[in-house]
Write a protein that holds these residues in place. Structure first.
Motif, PDB file in Angstrom:
ATOM      1  N   ALA A  26       0.839  -1.205   0.000  1.00  0.00           N
ATOM      2  CA  ALA A  26       0.000   0.000   0.000  1.00  0.00           C
ATOM      3  C   ALA A  26       0.869   1.249   0.000  1.00  0.00           C
ATOM      4  O   ALA A  26       0.544   2.238  -0.668  1.00  0.00           O
ATOM      5  N   SER A  27       1.980   1.207   0.731  1.00  0.00           N
ATOM      6  CA  SER A  27       2.878   2.375   0.748  1.00  0.00           C
ATOM      7  C   SER A  27       3.518   2.592  -0.611  1.00  0.00           C
ATOM      8  O   SER A  27       3.697   3.734  -1.043  1.00  0.00           O
ATOM      9  N   LEU A  28       3.853   1.505  -1.311  1.00  0.00           N
ATOM     10  CA  LEU A  28       4.394   1.658  -2.666  1.00  0.00           C
ATOM     11  C   LEU A  28       3.367   2.266  -3.607  1.00  0.00           C
ATOM     12  O   LEU A  28       3.679   3.175  -4.377  1.00  0.00           O
ATOM     13  N   LEU A  37       8.752   1.543 -10.018  1.00  0.00           N
ATOM     14  CA  LEU A  37       9.751   1.272 -11.053  1.00  0.00           C
ATOM     15  C   LEU A  37      11.167   1.366 -10.498  1.00  0.00           C
ATOM     16  O   LEU A  37      12.052   0.587 -10.884  1.00  0.00           O
ATOM     17  N   GLU A  38      11.389   2.289  -9.595  1.00  0.00           N
ATOM     18  CA  GLU A  38      12.686   2.408  -8.927  1.00  0.00           C
ATOM     19  C   GLU A  38      13.011   1.109  -8.182  1.00  0.00           C
ATOM     20  O   GLU A  38      14.140   0.608  -8.247  1.00  0.00           O
ATOM     21  N   GLU A  43      15.905  -3.983  -7.594  1.00  0.00           N
ATOM     22  CA  GLU A  43      15.901  -5.439  -7.412  1.00  0.00           C
ATOM     23  C   GLU A  43      16.535  -6.148  -8.611  1.00  0.00           C
ATOM     24  O   GLU A  43      17.202  -7.175  -8.435  1.00  0.00           O
ATOM     25  N   ALA A  44      16.365  -5.607  -9.805  1.00  0.00           N
ATOM     26  CA  ALA A  44      17.008  -6.186 -10.988  1.00  0.00           C
ATOM     27  C   ALA A  44      18.527  -6.114 -10.843  1.00  0.00           C
ATOM     28  O   ALA A  44      19.236  -7.097 -11.104  1.00  0.00           O
ATOM     29  N   MET A  78       4.326  -3.747  -9.909  1.00  0.00           N
ATOM     30  CA  MET A  78       4.267  -2.861 -11.077  1.00  0.00           C
ATOM     31  C   MET A  78       3.114  -3.245 -11.991  1.00  0.00           C
ATOM     32  O   MET A  78       2.330  -2.392 -12.425  1.00  0.00           O
ATOM     33  N   LEU A  79       3.011  -4.544 -12.290  1.00  0.00           N
ATOM     34  CA  LEU A  79       1.931  -5.004 -13.157  1.00  0.00           C
ATOM     35  C   LEU A  79       0.568  -4.682 -12.559  1.00  0.00           C
ATOM     36  O   LEU A  79      -0.340  -4.219 -13.269  1.00  0.00           O
TER      37      LEU A  79
END
Length: 111
Positions: A26-28, A37-38, A43-44, A78-79
Motif C-alpha cells: 500500500a505504501s508503494l 519502477l525504482e 531489485e534487478a 508494477m503489473l
C-alpha cells in the motif's frame, strides 16, 4: 506455480485501496509508479549482482533465489499498478513456447 501468482496478484489488488501505513505494498502504491519502477530497477540490479557472485561461489545461489523473488514480487506490484494480471504474462510466455527466439524477435521488429 500459477496458483501462487494468482493468489499474490489478488493480494496486491486488494492493497490498492488500503491506507499507505497499513502495508508495504500500500505504501508503494501511494508513492506512485515511479517509486515502484525504482524498486524494480533496484531489485534487478541486486539480482544481477547475486548471479555474478553465484557464478564465482556456488554457495551464493540462495542469494540469487532471494533476490529473484524480490524482483518478481516488485514486478508483480508494477503489473498490478498498471492493471495487468500475471496471467497475461503467462499467456504470452505460453504463446512463445516452441517458437524460436530468433523468429519471435524477428516478428516483433515487423510490428
Amino acid at each position: 506455480m500459477i496458483d501462487i501468482l494468482t493468489k499474490l496478484a489478488d493480494t496486491l489488488e486488494s492493497r490498492k485501496d488500503a491506507a499507505a501505513d497499513s502495508s508495504y505494498v500500500a505504501s508503494l502504491y501511494s508513492k506512485g509508479l515511479d517509486k515502484i519502477l525504482e524498486k524494480v530497477g533496484e531489485e534487478a540490479f541486486e539480482t544481477v549482482l547475486a548471479a555474478k557472485n553465484a557464478e564465482i561461489n556456488v554457495d551464493q545461489q540462495d542469494k540469487v533465489v532471494y533476490e529473484t523473488a524480490d524482483l518478481w514480487f516488485h514486478t508483480l506490484v508494477m503489473l498490478a499498478k498498471l492493471n495487468i494480471r500475471p496471467e497475461a504474462i503467462l499467456a504470452e510466455l505460453a504463446r512463445r513456447e516452441g517458437l524460436s527466439g530468433l523468429e519471435e524477435k524477428a516478428n516483433r521488429s515487423k510490428k
